[in-house]
Design an enzyme around this catalytic site. Structure first.
Site, PDB file in Angstrom:
ATOM      1  CG  HIS A 136      16.608   1.295  10.310  1.00 15.49           C
ATOM      2  ND1 HIS A 136      17.511   1.833   9.429  1.00 15.49           N
ATOM      3  CD2 HIS A 136      16.204   0.116   9.772  1.00 15.49           C
ATOM      4  CE1 HIS A 136      17.648   1.011   8.395  1.00 15.49           C
ATOM      5  NE2 HIS A 136      16.869  -0.051   8.581  1.00 15.49           N
ATOM      6  CG  ASP A 213      12.040   5.769  10.955  1.00 13.05           C
ATOM      7  OD1 ASP A 213      11.207   5.413  10.103  1.00 13.05           O
ATOM      8  OD2 ASP A 213      13.090   5.142  11.184  1.00 13.05           O
ATOM      9  CD  GLN A 216       9.609  -1.552   9.671  1.00 11.80           C
ATOM     10  OE1 GLN A 216       8.626  -2.280   9.539  1.00 11.80           O
ATOM     11  NE2 GLN A 216      10.678  -1.660   8.906  1.00 11.80           N
ATOM     12  CE  LYS A 239      11.339  -0.292   5.526  1.00 10.30           C
ATOM     13  NZ  LYS A 239      12.093  -1.512   5.288  1.00 10.30           N
ATOM     14  CB  CYS A 377      19.495  -1.672   9.567  1.00  6.82           C
ATOM     15  SG  CYS A 377      20.004  -2.308   7.972  1.00  6.82           S
TER      16      CYS A 377
END
Lengths: 419, 149
Positions: A136, A213, A216, A239, A377
């Site tokens: 991202h 990261d 997600q 999220k 993104c």
């Protein structure tokens, strides 16, 4: 870590009562454009259960006060709720200590914190940061800014046509000048689940720290930072069925201890005079100013909720949804899935022949089906697959087979309009 | 479906599938690029100005149905017009899809571009329709600065 499809299948014996769980989410019962909402944009943000909404309102209605410095009852209550949520996050990630949990605005801010504080202290001219093509923008741009400032180099590990990381190429890019590896746990644009255990092992064998990261990943599987062996882990509350504007940076205490603060202000200091300021201990050193107290409390409630539902059953249900959705989309003429890694989270990114993703999104919206269209993104991913944009349906545990059917029939309508 | 037909009019779909004046323009005196990060649409506009007259105009790029059709129909609409008239048409077009409801331009002002009136109901798509016009506006501005040198 429990994230493989294998475990997902074995956990399938304890299915979710999705119909009942949907009752927990007020927004799932609203209509859009005269039709029931089919919300398939969970990778952008997830919906909030009543429990989270209530926790935030209860704080404002009954406990609102600043934390850490009041002597009065409300401040005590707010502080206890805030620090209680930090412990919930620690347990959620299985971190060793609560001081390893730093509250930030979101994943983006967490990565910027590491780039600014750790990166500035450890990167010099000619050094390297290694990322992958599927990141991202929030896991690209902070490193580009840092590299620009330091005369360092951003290296990028390639992916194959399915969206799977080329681990051999990744290993070859780990060099004597690599100072940090920053990789997504799950790709937002492709759904790819990265082999993060292998990634950390390869990097650590060369003494290189790893940032994951997790934006997600956290809503779809349980995450154990100690089992993963990562040095930093970042995720966003919104999220994960929590409020917007709140996120978490996990960092190993040893690394966080050695890092300088990145923002100055209240709460991050032990004492201040014009001659010398002494910084506070972890994690407060990194939490300057009054934090998003309501957000933290809401996030704590979201963690309670998601763990009560169970990340094992969630993963199993989502894998079933993913399999159904994949088969459905493959049956629609002209659909090409972008991101077909064997290990995937519940993301269905696709293009439809002869129709731009933006038009797909508009027509589906008329059917009440909310998806995301665009580059997500992740422009380097779009370039890698030679598409300007994709349509993306991203699923959460509250989605149903019927909603995927609505997506597929919506796509047939798109084809009809463009026929 | 009837709502969708308001947006995706037959003329729009026709121009999307068969864009007119698509491709490079060797004799162009000005170029400009438009980019819409929301959908990844890119459009490049090539203009051949003959004095104040837009003698030829062509476009390249990839985009959604609305932006491609808008580009295609814009090239047809402004070809042969004076620069000032082209700019005025942009203003009318903008009024048509994003202006206040009480001040909609009449058919004599926008001509065939009236097929885009359905875009009004889709706020997220207004930029798709205006992207190429903004590019034309910069190209005409660039031409101006070039011609004054």
């Amino acid at each position: 870590m429990s994230c493989g499809a294998g475990e997902a299948r074995s956990a399938a014996t304890a299915p979710l009562d999705v119909k009942r769980l949907r009752e927990d989410f007020p927004i799932l019962h609203r209509m859009v454009r005269g039709r029931p909402l089919v919300y398939l944009d969970n990778a952008a943000t997830t919906q909030k259960p009543r429990l989270v909404i209530d926790a935030v309102s209860r704080y404002y209605a009954e406990e609102n006060a600043n934390i850490h410095r009041g002597v009065h009852l409300l401040s005590e209550l707010a502080t206890a709720a805030y620090e209680g949520a930090r412990e919930k996050v620690r347990a959620f990630l299985n971190a060793a200590e609560t001081r390893e949990i730093v509250f930030v605005r979101g994943t983006t801010e967490a990565i910027n914190l590491v780039a600014s504080s750790y990166g500035r202290g450890h990167l010099g001219a000619g050094d390297e940061v290694l990322v992958t093509v599927m990141e991202h923008h929030s896991n690209i741009v902070p490193w580009q800014m840092l590299c620009e400032e330091k005369g360092a180099r951003l290296r990028v590990a390639p992916i194959d046509d399915r969206g799977v990381l080329d681990l051999d190429a990744f290993e070859k890019l780990l060099g004597p000048r690599t100072r940090l590896v920053a990789v997504c746990h799950v790709s937002n644009a492709l759904g790819t689940l990265n082999p993060v255990l292998e990634i950390t092992a390869l990097a650590h064998a060369r003494g290189i720290p790893v940032l994951l990261d997790g934006a997600q990943a956290v809503a779809h599987q349980s995450v154990d930072v100690r089992a993963l062996g990562c040095d930093f882990y970042a995720f966003s509350g919104h999220k994960l069925f929590g409020p917007t504007g709140i996120g978490v940076l996990y960092g190993r205490a040893e690394l966080l201890e050695a890092m300088p603060p990145w923002q100055g202000g209240g709460d991050m200091i032990a004492s201040v005079s014009f001659e010398k300021t002494t910084f506070n201990v972890l994690p407060y050193k990194f939490e300057a100013g009054t934090p998003h107290i309501a957000g933290v409390i809401g996030l704590g409630a979201a963690l309670d909720y998601v763990q009560a539902v169970g990340l094992g059953p969630i993963a199993a249900w989502e894998q079933a949804l993913l399999a159904h959705g994949t088969a459905l989309l493959e049956s629609v003429p002209g659909v090409r899935l972008i991101g077909t890694a064997p290990q995937k989270a519940s993301v269905l990114s696709f293009v439809l022949e002869g129709v731009h993703a933006h038009d797909v999104g508009t027509i589906l919206d008329q059917e009440g089906v909310a998806i995301r269209t665009g580059h997500h993104c992740a422009q380097p991913v779009m370039d890698r697959f030679g598409v300007p944009a994709t349509a993306r349906a991203s699923l959460a545990f509250y989605n149903t087979f019927e909603e995927l059917d609505a997506l597929a029939s919506g796509l047939r309508k798109v084809i009809e309009v463009f026929a | 479906m009837s709502d969708l037909r308001e947006l995706y009019q037959t003329t729009i779909l026709d121009h999307y599938k068969k864009p007119r004046n698509f491709g490079p323009l060797e004799a162009a005196t000005a170029h400009a690029e438009g980019y819409n990060p929301l959908c990844g649409d890119r459009v490049t506009i090539h203009v051949l100005l003959d004095g104040e007259i837009v003698r030829d105009v062509r476009f390249e790029g990839s985009g959604c149905a609305i932006s491609t059709a808008s580009a295609s129909m814009m090239t047809e609409a402004v070809k042969g017009k004076s620069r000032a008239d082209a700019e005025r048409l942009f203003q009318s077009f903008h009024q048509l899809i994003a202006g206040p409801p009480g001040a909609l331009p009449g058919p004599e002002e926008v001509g065939k571009l009236a097929v885009f009136s359905g875009v009004r109901d889709y706020p997220t798509r207004i930029k798709c329709a205006t992207l190429v016009w903004h590019a034309l506006h910069s190209a005409l501005g660039e031409a101006k600065s070039v011609s004054t040198e």
